[in-house]
Design an enzyme around this catalytic site. Structure first.
Site, short mmCIF file in Angstrom:
data_model
loop_
_atom_site.label_atom_id
_atom_site.label_comp_id
_atom_site.label_asym_id
_atom_site.label_seq_id
_atom_site.Cartn_x
_atom_site.Cartn_y
_atom_site.Cartn_z
N CYS A 64 -32.11 -18.73 7.52
CA CYS A 64 -32.48 -19.67 6.46
C CYS A 64 -32.24 -21.13 6.88
O CYS A 64 -31.17 -21.46 7.39
CB CYS A 64 -31.62 -19.33 5.25
SG CYS A 64 -31.82 -20.49 3.93
N SER A 85 0.85 -1.20 0.00
CA SER A 85 0.00 0.00 0.00
C SER A 85 0.88 1.24 0.00
O SER A 85 1.83 1.34 0.78
CB SER A 85 -0.97 0.00 1.17
OG SER A 85 -0.31 -0.29 2.37
N GLY A 134 -9.60 -15.39 16.29
CA GLY A 134 -10.26 -14.61 17.34
C GLY A 134 -9.34 -14.48 18.53
O GLY A 134 -8.20 -14.96 18.50
N ARG A 175 -42.57 -17.23 -2.63
CA ARG A 175 -41.13 -17.26 -2.86
C ARG A 175 -40.55 -18.66 -2.69
O ARG A 175 -39.56 -19.01 -3.26
CB ARG A 175 -40.46 -16.31 -1.87
CG ARG A 175 -38.97 -16.18 -2.07
CD ARG A 175 -38.42 -15.17 -1.08
NE ARG A 175 -37.11 -14.71 -1.48
CZ ARG A 175 -35.97 -15.22 -1.04
NH1 ARG A 175 -35.99 -16.23 -0.22
NH2 ARG A 175 -34.82 -14.73 -1.45
P1 IMP Z 1 -28.81 -12.60 6.07
O1 IMP Z 1 -28.22 -11.27 5.64
O2 IMP Z 1 -27.75 -13.61 6.35
O3 IMP Z 1 -29.77 -12.44 7.21
O4 IMP Z 1 -29.62 -13.17 4.81
C1 IMP Z 1 -30.65 -12.47 4.17
C2 IMP Z 1 -31.10 -13.26 2.98
O5 IMP Z 1 -31.65 -14.53 3.38
C3 IMP Z 1 -32.21 -12.63 2.16
O6 IMP Z 1 -31.79 -11.62 1.30
C4 IMP Z 1 -32.79 -13.84 1.42
O7 IMP Z 1 -32.06 -14.16 0.25
C5 IMP Z 1 -32.59 -14.97 2.40
N1 IMP Z 1 -33.84 -15.30 3.09
C6 IMP Z 1 -34.78 -14.48 3.59
N2 IMP Z 1 -35.76 -15.17 4.21
C7 IMP Z 1 -35.44 -16.48 4.10
C8 IMP Z 1 -36.06 -17.69 4.55
O8 IMP Z 1 -37.09 -17.70 5.23
N3 IMP Z 1 -35.43 -18.84 4.19
C9 IMP Z 1 -34.28 -18.85 3.46
N4 IMP Z 1 -33.64 -17.75 3.07
C10 IMP Z 1 -34.22 -16.56 3.37
#
Ligand code: IMP
Length: 505
Positions: free
Chosen positions: A319, A22, A488, A418
């Site tokens: 998810c 850098s 960590g 969805r």
């Molecule tokens: P995070 O930022 O790790 O909380 O992930 C957010 C992303 O999870 C969203 O933009 C979706 O693509 C995905 N997502 C949202 N709701 C669900 C769900 O109920 N099941 C699976 N994926 C989800």
């Protein structure tokens, strides 16, 4: 017989960046995070760009109008959630497009027959102590009074007392007419020694509130994301079923960009949706598609005309798609493959289709890694859900403030479109997401500034001053399971256990 997929399946935490040279030029203040949002041809400028590489997830618990404004003020963009009626979604888009700095649409409005107990609950939930009172309890109902913390004594007053008994009634309030400029509103506030000034229309319907403190707070926002009429940019989620009804309403409301919201985007449904939009709007409506996790999926959506492609299946914090269905792929490997495919596509066709890394960002450094791996921008859910501006309740759980955060595929969101391919005649269903709490983290601006300072400073360590240079210069290394421990704090006794948590964004 099934074939084995050749690609790998690693996650962000398995990678680190090896610093490069850098120079004295490489300081965070010199770093630009501007990035394309939609496809463009070689030699041309993209029709839409972001000033910071962040968009908020298309989720009920994340992207409402308030967060959309706060994020656009920092240079990013929200996609208003599509798991609601097309009219309600369009109204939210309209609210962002008609937002005027300093004019706040109340999110804690009372009715005269609510009790003091309910007022205190609302204050706890929203953190706001000024609450207008309208006849129907909506933020645009007829104004009948206002409640501030000076109107009651929490420890002494009877919790069953009605709002109508202790509010300041409309006839004793000073208000201003819709159309009043911020400067005039502020003069009225000062001349009358007020803390806030409600703005009402000719029919006495509440329009907004102007707060004394806000006049100073909207100073310069060098990165704010504005359209040519100086309104904030905002996106909106759509689905592959009701697009013929929904898209015209969103376009009419002023949405700047749309995104097909689906957990699995390599499908004929997305192809049909994109084709319908191109047939009816040509290139005047911009729309992203997804989600995919490999080069084949990317190429399919790029060929179908997607303006950007979203990557990620199963990595989101709420998810459980991988557990429920056994599909998905480690987010880092998926992203690396798709970004390679994007670059090849650009080489071949001269068309650059930006890639969005969606979900699975846990630490701030994951943002940096995703950008190094080639993401043009990032979609975050959990990250934004924690802030004041997200649409969810703030609750006290065992002495700590939390915000609620639930998946679009959870029973709570009931956004089956969805997560359901259709054809489910028996009404059977299963969830793909959970309902949860995330630690409350305060205002968006402070958090975003802090996260991006880390991103900028790592880019400097790698000798890069913009995202394209960063992608070129970044040297990624896979870390072993044992060296993860070393990353960590280890082999020391932490004086304050919260230091461990602070590492998380
Ligand atoms: P995070 O930022 O790790 O909380 O992930 C957010 C992303 O999870 C969203 O933009 C979706 O693509 C995905 N997502 C949202 N709701 C669900 C769900 O109920 N099941 C699976 N994926 C989800």
């Amino acid at each position: 017989m099934a074939t084995f997929f050749e690609g790998e399946s690693h996650t962000f935490s398995e990678y680190l960046l090896v610093p490069g040279y850098s120079s004295a030029e490489n300081i965070p203040a010199n770093v630009s995070l501007r990035t394309p949002l939609v496809r463009f041809k070689r030699g041309e400028e993209p029709a839409l760009s972001l000033n910071i590489p962040m968009v908020s997830a298309i989720m009920q618990a994340v992207s409402g109008p308030k967060l959309a404004v706060a994020l656009a003020q920092e240079g990013g963009l929200s996609f208003i959630y599509g798991s609601q009626s097309a009219d309600d979604e369009a109204a939210m888009v309209r609210e962002v497009k008609s937002y005027k700095a300093g004019f706040v649409v109340s999110d804690s409005t009372l009715t005269p027959d609510m009790t003091l107990g309910q007022v205190m609950e609302m204050k706890e939930r929203t953190g706001h102590s000024t609450m207008p009172v309208t006849d129907d309890g909506t933020s645009h109902g007829h104004l009948v009074g206002i409640v501030t913390s000076r109107d009651y004594r929490p420890s002494r007053d009877d919790r069953a007392k009605l709002v109508s008994e202790f509010m300041t009634p409309r006839e004793k309030m000073i208000v201003a007419e819709d159309g009043t400029s911020l400067k005039t509103a502020n003069d009225i506030i000062w001349d009358n020694k007020l803390n806030q000034l409600p703005i009402v229309d000719a029919d006495n319907r509440l329009v907004a509130l102007v707060f004394r403190k806000d006049y100073d707070s909207h100073k310069s926002r060098p990165d704010e994301l504005l359209d040519q009429h100086k309104r904030y940019l905002v996106g909106a989620g759509i689905n592959t079923r009701d697009y013929a009804e929904r898209v015209p309403k969103l376009v009419d409301a002023g949405a700047d960009v749309l995104c097909i919201d689906s957990s699995e985007g390599f499908s004929e449904w997305q192809k049909r949706t994109l084709a319908w939009i191109r047939e009816n709007y040509g290139d005047s409506v911009r729309v992203g598609a997804g989600n995919v996790v490999d080069a084949e999926g990317f190429r399919f959506l790029a060929d179908c005309g997607a303006d950007f492609v979203k990557v990620g299946i199963g990595g989101g914090s709420i998810c459980i798609t991988r557990e429920q269905k056994g599909i998905g792929r480690g987010q880092a490997s998926a992203l690396i493959d798709v970004c390679r495919a994007r670059d090849e596509y650009y080489e071949e066709t001269g068309v650059y289709v930006p890639v969005c890394s969606d979900g699975g960002i846990v630490y701030d450094y994951h943002m940096t890694l995703a950008l190094a791996m080639g993401a043009d921008f990032l979609m975050l859910g959990r990250y934004f859900a924690r802030f004041d501006e997200s649409p969810t309740r703030r609750v006290n759980v065992n002495g700590s403030y939390m915000k609620e955060y639930w998946g679009e595929g959870s029973a709570r969101a009931r956004n089956w479109q969805r997560y359901d391919l259709g054809g489910n005649k028996k009404g059977l269903s299963f969830v793909e997401g959970v309902d949860s709490y995330v630690p409350y983290a305060g205002p968006l601006k402070e958090n975003v500034d802090n996260s991006l300072l880390k991103v900028r400073s790592t880019m400097c360590n790698c000798g890069a001053l913009d995202l394209a240079e960063f992608r070129e210069k970044a040297k990624l290394t896979l870390v072993s399971a044992t060296s993860l421990v070393e990353g960590g704090a280890h082999d020391v006794l932490l004086k304050d256990s919260s230091q461990q948590v602070n590492f998380r964004s």
